[in-house]
Design a protein around this motif. Structure first.
Motif, PDB file in Angstrom:
ATOM      1  N   SER A   1      -2.881 -12.509   2.859  1.00 58.20           N
ATOM      2  CA  SER A   1      -2.074 -11.853   2.013  1.00 58.20           C
ATOM      3  C   SER A   1      -1.453 -13.307   1.714  1.00 58.20           C
ATOM      4  CB  SER A   1      -1.179 -11.120   1.563  1.00 58.20           C
ATOM      5  OG  SER A   1      -0.808 -10.508   2.903  1.00 58.20           O
ATOM      6  N   TYR A   2      -0.844 -13.573   0.330  1.00 58.65           N
ATOM      7  CA  TYR A   2      -0.505 -14.487  -0.212  1.00 58.65           C
ATOM      8  C   TYR A   2       1.287 -14.448  -0.860  1.00 58.65           C
ATOM      9  CZ  TYR A   2       0.519 -19.758  -2.380  1.00 58.65           C
ATOM     10  OH  TYR A   2       0.822 -20.539  -2.359  1.00 58.65           O
TER      11      TYR A   2
ATOM     12  N   LEU B   1       2.355  -2.943  -4.687  1.00 61.57           N
ATOM     13  CA  LEU B   1       3.916  -3.857  -4.527  1.00 61.57           C
ATOM     14  C   LEU B   1       4.817  -2.817  -4.565  1.00 61.57           C
ATOM     15  CD1 LEU B   1       4.093  -7.056  -4.434  1.00 61.57           C
ATOM     16  CD2 LEU B   1       5.135  -6.304  -6.957  1.00 61.57           C
ATOM     17  N   GLN B   2       4.861  -3.169  -2.712  1.00 62.33           N
ATOM     18  CA  GLN B   2       5.856  -2.594  -2.359  1.00 62.33           C
ATOM     19  C   GLN B   2       6.963  -3.840  -2.440  1.00 62.33           C
ATOM     20  OE1 GLN B   2       6.824   0.983  -1.215  1.00 62.33           O
ATOM     21  NE2 GLN B   2       8.474  -0.034  -1.083  1.00 62.33           N
ATOM     22  N   MET B   3       8.124  -3.348  -3.246  1.00 63.94           N
ATOM     23  CA  MET B   3       9.508  -4.270  -3.256  1.00 63.94           C
ATOM     24  C   MET B   3      10.652  -3.527  -2.518  1.00 63.94           C
ATOM     25  SD  MET B   3       8.367  -5.317  -7.218  1.00 63.94           S
ATOM     26  CE  MET B   3       9.440  -3.798  -7.606  1.00 63.94           C
ATOM     27  N   ASN B   4      11.616  -4.258  -2.035  1.00 60.17           N
ATOM     28  CA  ASN B   4      12.516  -4.171  -0.671  1.00 60.17           C
ATOM     29  C   ASN B   4      13.750  -4.757  -0.730  1.00 60.17           C
ATOM     30  OD1 ASN B   4      11.363  -1.913  -0.087  1.00 60.17           O
ATOM     31  ND2 ASN B   4      10.208  -2.802   1.872  1.00 60.17           N
TER      32      ASN B   4
ATOM     33  N   ILE C   1       2.054  -6.999  -0.641  1.00 60.61           N
ATOM     34  CA  ILE C   1       1.207  -6.984  -0.994  1.00 60.61           C
ATOM     35  C   ILE C   1       0.039  -6.083  -0.046  1.00 60.61           C
ATOM     36  CG2 ILE C   1       0.172  -8.492  -1.118  1.00 60.61           C
ATOM     37  CD1 ILE C   1      -0.571  -8.172  -4.086  1.00 60.61           C
ATOM     38  N   SER C   2      -0.980  -4.955  -0.960  1.00 58.64           N
ATOM     39  CA  SER C   2      -1.561  -3.468  -0.697  1.00 58.64           C
ATOM     40  C   SER C   2      -3.007  -3.983  -1.077  1.00 58.64           C
ATOM     41  CB  SER C   2      -0.913  -2.603   0.526  1.00 58.64           C
ATOM     42  OG  SER C   2      -0.512  -1.396  -0.255  1.00 58.64           O
ATOM     43  N   ARG C   3      -3.553  -3.007  -0.638  1.00 62.24           N
ATOM     44  CA  ARG C   3      -4.475  -2.493  -1.981  1.00 62.24           C
ATOM     45  C   ARG C   3      -5.742  -1.266  -0.925  1.00 62.24           C
ATOM     46  NH1 ARG C   3      -8.177  -7.671  -3.605  1.00 62.24           N
ATOM     47  NH2 ARG C   3      -9.525  -5.525  -4.858  1.00 62.24           N
ATOM     48  N   ASP C   4      -5.804  -0.482  -2.115  1.00 66.19           N
ATOM     49  CA  ASP C   4      -6.881   0.320  -1.671  1.00 66.19           C
ATOM     50  C   ASP C   4      -7.856   0.553  -2.585  1.00 66.19           C
ATOM     51  OD1 ASP C   4      -8.257   3.145  -0.686  1.00 66.19           O
ATOM     52  OD2 ASP C   4      -6.684   4.494  -0.828  1.00 66.19           O
ATOM     53  N   ASN C   5      -8.922   0.270  -2.093  1.00 68.65           N
ATOM     54  CA  ASN C   5     -10.424  -0.188  -2.711  1.00 68.65           C
ATOM     55  C   ASN C   5     -11.235   1.189  -2.797  1.00 68.65           C
ATOM     56  OD1 ASN C   5     -10.198  -2.629  -2.892  1.00 68.65           O
ATOM     57  ND2 ASN C   5     -11.807  -3.866  -1.028  1.00 68.65           N
TER      58      ASN C   5
END
Length: 124
Positions: free
Chosen positions: A57-58, A80-83, A69-73
């Motif tokens: 990720s970038y 997008l987890q925003m803290n 950012i993460s994904r589940d294909n």
């Protein structure tokens, strides 16, 4: 590919929110997916990108260390987890995708597919 964002809302500074980007199509895993955001009167700003497999990720400098950012294909979905949200994070957040090139791409012109956006508002 069609993209649909969800999860936006209104919250106070310091809070957390998770956005989702659901994609149609069987070849979702062949797309690089990114999040951008745009506040009124400003240019679209790169937030984060993720590789096709999800192993890399970038992030944009303004969100580094706070957003993930993460994904589940298997579910054709990117998150997008925003803290530690700040008022300056207020914007419409867009999911985008491209099939060519690598994930290290922060120029919105490189992305061919876009969702309709979801509003995130952070109050002070």
């Amino acid at each position: 590919v069609q993209l649909v964002e969800s999860g936006g809302g209104l919250l106070q500074a310091g809070g957390s929110l998770r956005l989702s980007c659901a994609a149609s199509g069987r070849t979702f895993s062949s797309y690089i997916v990114s999040w951008f955001r745009q506040a009124p009167g400003t240019d679209r700003e790169f937030v984060a990108a993720i590789s096709r497999s999800g192993d890399a990720s970038y992030y944009g400098d303004s969100v580094k260390g706070r957003f993930t950012i993460s994904r589940d294909n298997t579910k054709n979905t990117v998150y997008l987890q925003m803290n530690s949200l700040k008022p300056e994070d207020t914007a419409v957040y867009y999911c985008s995708a491209k099939s060519a090139g690598n994930y290290y791409a922060n120029n919105p012109r490189l992305y061919s597919y876009w969702g309709q956006g979801t509003q995130v508002t952070v109050s002070s």
